[in-house]
Design a protein around this motif. Sequence first.
Motif, PDB file in Angstrom:
ATOM      1  N   TYR A   1      -3.916  -2.775  -6.285  1.00 35.80           N
ATOM      2  CA  TYR A   1      -3.178  -1.551  -6.586  1.00 35.80           C
ATOM      3  C   TYR A   1      -2.251  -1.810  -7.765  1.00 35.80           C
TER       4      TYR A   1
ATOM      5  N   TYR B   1       0.840  -1.191   0.000  1.00 30.36           N
ATOM      6  CA  TYR B   1       0.000   0.000   0.000  1.00 30.36           C
ATOM      7  C   TYR B   1       0.874   1.238   0.000  1.00 30.36           C
ATOM      8  N   ASN B   2       0.614   2.152  -0.937  1.00 31.22           N
ATOM      9  CA  ASN B   2       1.435   3.357  -1.097  1.00 31.22           C
ATOM     10  C   ASN B   2       0.950   4.439  -0.140  1.00 31.22           C
ATOM     11  N   GLY B   3       1.186   4.194   1.119  1.00 31.74           N
ATOM     12  CA  GLY B   3       0.763   5.116   2.167  1.00 31.74           C
ATOM     13  C   GLY B   3       1.021   4.474   3.511  1.00 31.74           C
ATOM     14  N   THR B   4       0.608   5.126   4.560  1.00 31.90           N
ATOM     15  CA  THR B   4       0.807   4.550   5.885  1.00 31.90           C
ATOM     16  C   THR B   4      -0.245   3.479   6.142  1.00 31.90           C
ATOM     17  N   TRP B   5       0.140   2.490   6.935  1.00 30.28           N
ATOM     18  CA  TRP B   5      -0.799   1.404   7.202  1.00 30.28           C
ATOM     19  C   TRP B   5      -2.001   1.898   8.014  1.00 30.28           C
TER      20      TRP B   5
ATOM     21  N   ASP C   1      -3.432   4.707   7.561  1.00 35.19           N
ATOM     22  CA  ASP C   1      -4.351   5.258   6.557  1.00 35.19           C
ATOM     23  C   ASP C   1      -5.144   4.150   5.873  1.00 35.19           C
ATOM     24  N   TYR C   2      -4.464   3.047   5.580  1.00 36.24           N
ATOM     25  CA  TYR C   2      -5.163   1.922   4.943  1.00 36.24           C
ATOM     26  C   TYR C   2      -6.282   1.413   5.846  1.00 36.24           C
TER      27      TYR C   2
END
Length: 309
Positions: free
Chosen positions: A191, A41-45, A47-48
Motif C-alpha cells: 500500500y 491497512y486503510n480500512g477495518t481489519w 475488511d482486509y
Amino acid sequence: MKNLQKYFYLMLGASLLMTSCDKVENPYEQVATIDIDTTLYNGTWSDYLENEYPVFSTNTNTDVNVLIEDYTGHKCNNCPTAADEAHEIYGNNPGRVFVASIHSGPGSLSFQQAYPNSSKYYTDHTNPEGIAYGEEFESGFGFFGNPQGTVNRSKGNGEMFSLYGVWESRTDNILNTNDLKVNIQSEFNYYDYANGGYLHVEVEKKTNEAIDMKTVVYVIQDSLVDWQLMPDNSDNEFYVHRDKHLGSIDNNPFGITTFDASAANGEKKIIDYSYVLPQELDKDNMHFLIYTYDVDTYEILQVIKQTIE
C-alpha cells in the motif's frame, strides 16, 4: 480450525512498526502468525481479511530451488570474484537460484567502528542478523572468513561453507536431485500510503520424514553503488553491490517454528508479516527471499523470491 497454532514475536527495528491492533485469523488453514501492525491497512481489519487476504491455490511446484549465501565484505579483495560467480550461477538458472550477499565474518565489527575516519569505507553494510550467522557458523561448519558461502547450506566434504569454486557444482547437484521436502508460496500486499504492507507465506510439508522446520524471510536490496576493494587491491568507488542482505523481515535471524518432527506430509501453515520499507530504499530495488530449513542441520529445504509491487 483444527490444531490452530500461533507463534507471537514482536516486530522490532526502525523499518517495522510495533503497534498491533488485532491478531490475524485466517479461516482457511493452520496458521503461524506474528504480532502484526493491522493499521497499515486503510480500512477495518475484517475488511482486509474478507477482501484482500490471499487464498492460496494448490501448489503444484515440484522443483527444489537454491539459495547461495555469499559471505562478503567491502574490504575483501577476493569478494568481487565470488560475487561474480554467484551472480553468474543465478543468471544461468532463472527462477531456480537466488543470492543473498551477507556482510559478516568471524569477529566482525561494524565498519563504522573499524574505519571511523575512512573517507571511502565508511558505510556499515552489516546488520545484527548477518553478524548472528557469522557467529553461529564460526565453528563446526567450515566458516573461517570471507569470501565463503553456502549452497542451501548443504554439506560437501563434511562442511557447509566452501569457496566459490565449488558453488556451481553444488548448485547443479541440488537442482538435479530435486528431493522436494517442503513447498512455499507467498503474496505481498503493498500500500503506497503506508509505504509497506503484508507478506503472507504458505508453507506445505511434502515428506513424511521427521524434520523440525523453521521459516525465515530475508530482506534483500537488489543493488547499490559503493566503495569496494578489488582483486588488484584498487579502490572502486562505483562498484555495484548486488543482492545485499538487509536482515530478516522480523529481525529474527533463525526464524519461526513452522513444523515439528511429528507434522504429516501435506500439512500446511500460513505465516503473516507486516513490513514498512526503509525510507531510503525504493520498493522496486528490493525483494524478499523466503526459505524453510531443517533446524537440526540448518540445511535450506526450499527458497522462493517475492517482489514488492
